[in-house]
Motif scaffolding. Structure first.
Motif, short mmCIF file in Angstrom:
data_model
loop_
_atom_site.label_atom_id
_atom_site.label_comp_id
_atom_site.label_asym_id
_atom_site.label_seq_id
_atom_site.Cartn_x
_atom_site.Cartn_y
_atom_site.Cartn_z
N HIS A 190 -36.44 19.08 6.67
CA HIS A 190 -35.30 17.66 7.66
C HIS A 190 -33.99 17.32 7.44
O HIS A 190 -33.23 17.47 6.38
CB HIS A 190 -36.12 16.77 7.39
N MET A 231 -32.99 12.72 10.33
CA MET A 231 -34.54 12.03 10.11
C MET A 231 -34.64 10.55 10.81
O MET A 231 -33.66 10.07 10.51
CB MET A 231 -35.24 11.45 8.84
N THR A 275 -41.18 8.04 12.58
CA THR A 275 -42.31 8.76 12.19
C THR A 275 -43.39 8.37 12.03
O THR A 275 -44.08 9.36 11.38
CB THR A 275 -41.98 8.39 10.44
#
Length: 304
Positions: free
Chosen positions: A43, A46, A50
């Motif tokens: 990743h 982020m 999520t």
């Protein structure tokens, strides 16, 4: 012949006090345990959403620290001699094709031919927005990036033209140490576009996470038919099977109990059995014992 892969944690509490450099210690333990291939997840950044993870609840909060996989593999390759390295998966469209080809070729040369790479398009829109890459182009960019890398590893000079990657008469030197370039694994479900991508460009398939034996076996059959139709053989083509965590007598995830399914995965068509270390072990002071158990369990299976 079936190989053993381990996805090492490149995030989370196993690296207390931000001692992320200890991932090199895990790589040495894996090599000593007879692991054939080490993999890392990816990743770049982020985002907050999520909840958009397509495979159920995402197991980590968005502020979790993730090591960049290629830099981490270079760190691990410097302290190992035999184990191979790959990604599960590298979000390839986030990286310019020429830069990615150069980085991977350099890593393969310095590791003396021990690189593979698993590529996919990822699942989080925010990563694309942060990188300035259109989310709607991710599939096309994945295909074009793979094809461009292969062109740069093969040709001198190389020219390539596609919807998202274009160049003429450029050299990318040195080439990878491995003849024919670095093996590329493509991740994801076998929808039409991804199946075409696998048939044309890939050396292996990483099925979607949390799939079962029947789904993988059906996928292998689908790939075999598609390869035959394209005039390509599946000989030497890789398929990854992920071991689920099974509890032992103490109610905790047990690598010995979990490895009992490895033979079934091999029967379904998996050429490498992948064990995700973070499902079993989150403490550095227990890592060596865990790798010892893994080595013993793998040897008892006799799958090599």
């Amino acid at each position: 012949m079936t190989s053993l892969s381990v996805t090492l944690p490149s995030f989370g509490p196993i690296f207390r006090d931000n001692n992320f450099h200890q991932i090199a210690d895990l790589a040495q333990m894996a090599e000593q345990a007879g692991v054939d291939r080490i993999m890392l997840t990816d990743h770049v950044v982020m985002g907050a959403h999520t909840d958009k993870y397509p495979y159920g609840p995402f197991p980590f909060p968005p502020d979790t620290a993730w090591l960049e996989p290629l830099a981490s593999i270079a760190h691990m390759a410097a302290v190992t001699r035999q184990v191979r390295f790959s990604t599960k998966i590298l979000i390839a469209p986030l990286r310019p094709a020429a830069v990615l080809a150069k980085t991977l070729a350099t890593m393969d040369m310095l590791s003396q031919g021990r690189m593979e790479v698993g590529m996919g398009s990822g699942w989080q829109r925010e990563e694309y927005e942060a990188a300035g890459i259109p989310w709607t182009e991710r599939g096309q960019r994945l295909t074009d990036t793979i094809a461009a890398c292969k062109s740069l590893w093969r040709d001198s000079p190389a020219s390539f033209h596609s919807a998202t990657v274009n160049f003429d008469d450029i050299w990318c030197e040195p080439k990878p140490a491995q003849p024919g370039g670095i093996p590329i694994w493509v991740a994801g479900a076998l929808h039409r576009n991804n199946l075409a991508r696998l048939v044309e460009h890939a050396d292996g398939w990483i099925p979607p996470p949390y799939g079962n034996l029947e789904e993988v076996a059906d996928g292998v059959s689908t790939l075999r038919d598609a390869f035959t139709a394209a005039g390509r053989t599946v000989d030497g083509f890789g398929v990854q099977g992920d071991i689920d965590a099974v509890s032992g007598d103490d109610g905790r995830p047990s690598i010995k109990a979990s490895m009992g399914a490895a033979a079934d995965w091999a029967e379904a068509g998996a050429t490498t059995i992948n064990v995700v270390m973070s499902l079993f072990c989150w403490r550095m002071d227990r890592a060596q014992a865990w790798f010892d158990d893994l080595a013993e369990s793998w040897a008892e299976l006799g799958l090599r």
